[in-house]
Design an enzyme around this catalytic site. Structure first.
Site, PDB file in Angstrom:
ATOM      1  N   LYS A  34      14.817   7.331  -6.400  1.00 10.96           N
ATOM      2  CA  LYS A  34      13.664   7.750  -7.202  1.00 10.96           C
ATOM      3  C   LYS A  34      12.950   6.517  -7.720  1.00 10.96           C
ATOM      4  O   LYS A  34      13.522   5.424  -7.829  1.00 10.96           O
ATOM      5  CB  LYS A  34      14.081   8.653  -8.361  1.00 10.96           C
ATOM      6  CG  LYS A  34      15.055   8.026  -9.368  1.00 10.96           C
ATOM      7  CD  LYS A  34      14.422   7.156 -10.440  1.00 10.96           C
ATOM      8  CE  LYS A  34      15.448   6.661 -11.450  1.00 10.96           C
ATOM      9  NZ  LYS A  34      14.906   5.614 -12.370  1.00 10.96           N
TER      10      LYS A  34
ATOM     11  N   GLY B  23      19.843  -1.012  -9.993  1.00 10.82           N
ATOM     12  CA  GLY B  23      18.517  -1.238  -9.438  1.00 10.82           C
ATOM     13  C   GLY B  23      17.416  -0.411 -10.073  1.00 10.82           C
ATOM     14  O   GLY B  23      16.231  -0.639  -9.798  1.00 10.82           O
TER      15      GLY B  23
ATOM     16  N   ASP C 275      19.690  10.894 -15.741  1.00 13.91           N
ATOM     17  CA  ASP C 275      18.851  11.066 -14.558  1.00 13.91           C
ATOM     18  C   ASP C 275      19.415  12.060 -13.539  1.00 13.91           C
ATOM     19  O   ASP C 275      18.733  12.417 -12.578  1.00 13.91           O
ATOM     20  CB  ASP C 275      18.640   9.720 -13.839  1.00 13.91           C
ATOM     21  CG  ASP C 275      17.725   8.780 -14.614  1.00 13.91           C
ATOM     22  OD1 ASP C 275      17.128   9.225 -15.609  1.00 13.91           O
ATOM     23  OD2 ASP C 275      17.623   7.607 -14.222  1.00 13.91           O
TER      24      ASP C 275
END
Length: 290
Positions: A8, A94, A133
């Site tokens: 994402k 990341g 998330d």
């Protein structure tokens, strides 16, 4: 069963406050991509959960894939086991949702493989216990998110191709959100009226940005250097708390040409923004016997 775990991007990330419990009030736009990790699930003859994750150096009990499988077992009362092979492409730290997406794909895949028959709402609730998330990946649609990321509104975004660059560093989300220098007082914005669920591109261009970017670039000069390199091709910004930066292109060819100039010390990939998660599409095919 072989399933993708897509990456994402946060096209918008605003931090509008901090709650008494320490969590942050956010507004963010999650853009799902057609590129990510891959997980293979194989039923075991016992109730054990084993995970093969290659070079990923995380203790088993901390691995979100393992934790997701055990959580689903406990919730459903399932007595089956599984061996999961994780093929990692997404970097740890990341900001592109690698661990969260892996956990979500595990919940979705095992719910079908083990025939747990839990609803998507319940799976999203379980996912929230694993990470903020995880629910967006469970629900499987590009979405506008508020609260701590759990209040999701599916949206349709314009089709773009993204070059995502991964500098040689890893960023701790907890360290960034706990840092005293993080901006936490951005004004809240209102999601505009959606026509057939589509988000207006001009509104997105006006509000795009990342409240974590200034702090992360101060703490990690290599990330600043990466973004400044990418900026020569298109507007570039940080995703999540980093370390990855990205830029949108109108064509995959233009993104690939920029990737070809990437300095050797960095890695990168080109991906296309999608509205529905590739994991959901694959599960639908499996359910249909395709």
């Amino acid at each position: 069963m072989l399933l993708p775990a897509p990456a994402k991007l946060n096209l918008i990330l605003r931090i509008i406050g901090r709650r008494p419990d320490g969590y942050h009030e956010l507004q963010t736009l999650f853009q799902l991509l057609d590129w990510g990790d891959e997980l293979a699930f194989e039923l075991r003859h016992d109730d054990a959960v084993s995970v093969q994750a290659g070079a990923l150096d995380i203790p088993l009990e901390q691995n979100l894939v393992y934790r997701a499988a055990r959580l689903l077992q406990a919730e459903s009362g399932c007595r089956s086991g599984v061996h999961i092979t994780l093929q990692k492409k997404l970097p740890h730290g990341g900001g592109i949702g690698g661990g969260s997406s892996d956990a979500a794909t595990t919940l979705l895949g095992l719910n079908q493989l083990w025939q747990c028959n839990l609803s998507l709402d319940r799976l999203a609730q379980l996912g929230r216990a694993l990470g903020a998330d995880v629910p967006v990946f469970v629900r499987g649609h590009t979405a506008w998110a508020e609260g701590v990321g759990e209040q999701l509104t599916p949206v349709e975004t314009a089709r773009h191709h993204y070059l995502v660059v991964m500098p040689d560093c890893s960023v701790s989300t907890a360290a960034v959100f706990g840092h005293p220098g993080l901006t936490r007082d951005s004004a809240a914005i209102t999601l505009p009226h959606l026509r057939e669920g589509r988000l207006d591109s001009r509104w997105l261009e006006q509000h795009s940005g990342n409240d974590c970017q200034a702090l992360v670039e101060h703490l990690y000069p290599e990330i600043r250097a990466t973004r400044e390199w990418l900026q020569q091709f298109a507007r570039a910004q940080l995703t999540g708390t980093g370390a990855c930066v990205f830029a949108a292109f109108d064509s995959a060819t233009a993104a690939a040409e920029a990737l070809a100039d990437l300095p050797d010390r960095w890695r990168g990939f080109v991906a296309t923004g999608v509205q529905q998660s590739p994991a959901h599409r694959q599960l639908a095919k499996i359910a249909a016997g395709a």
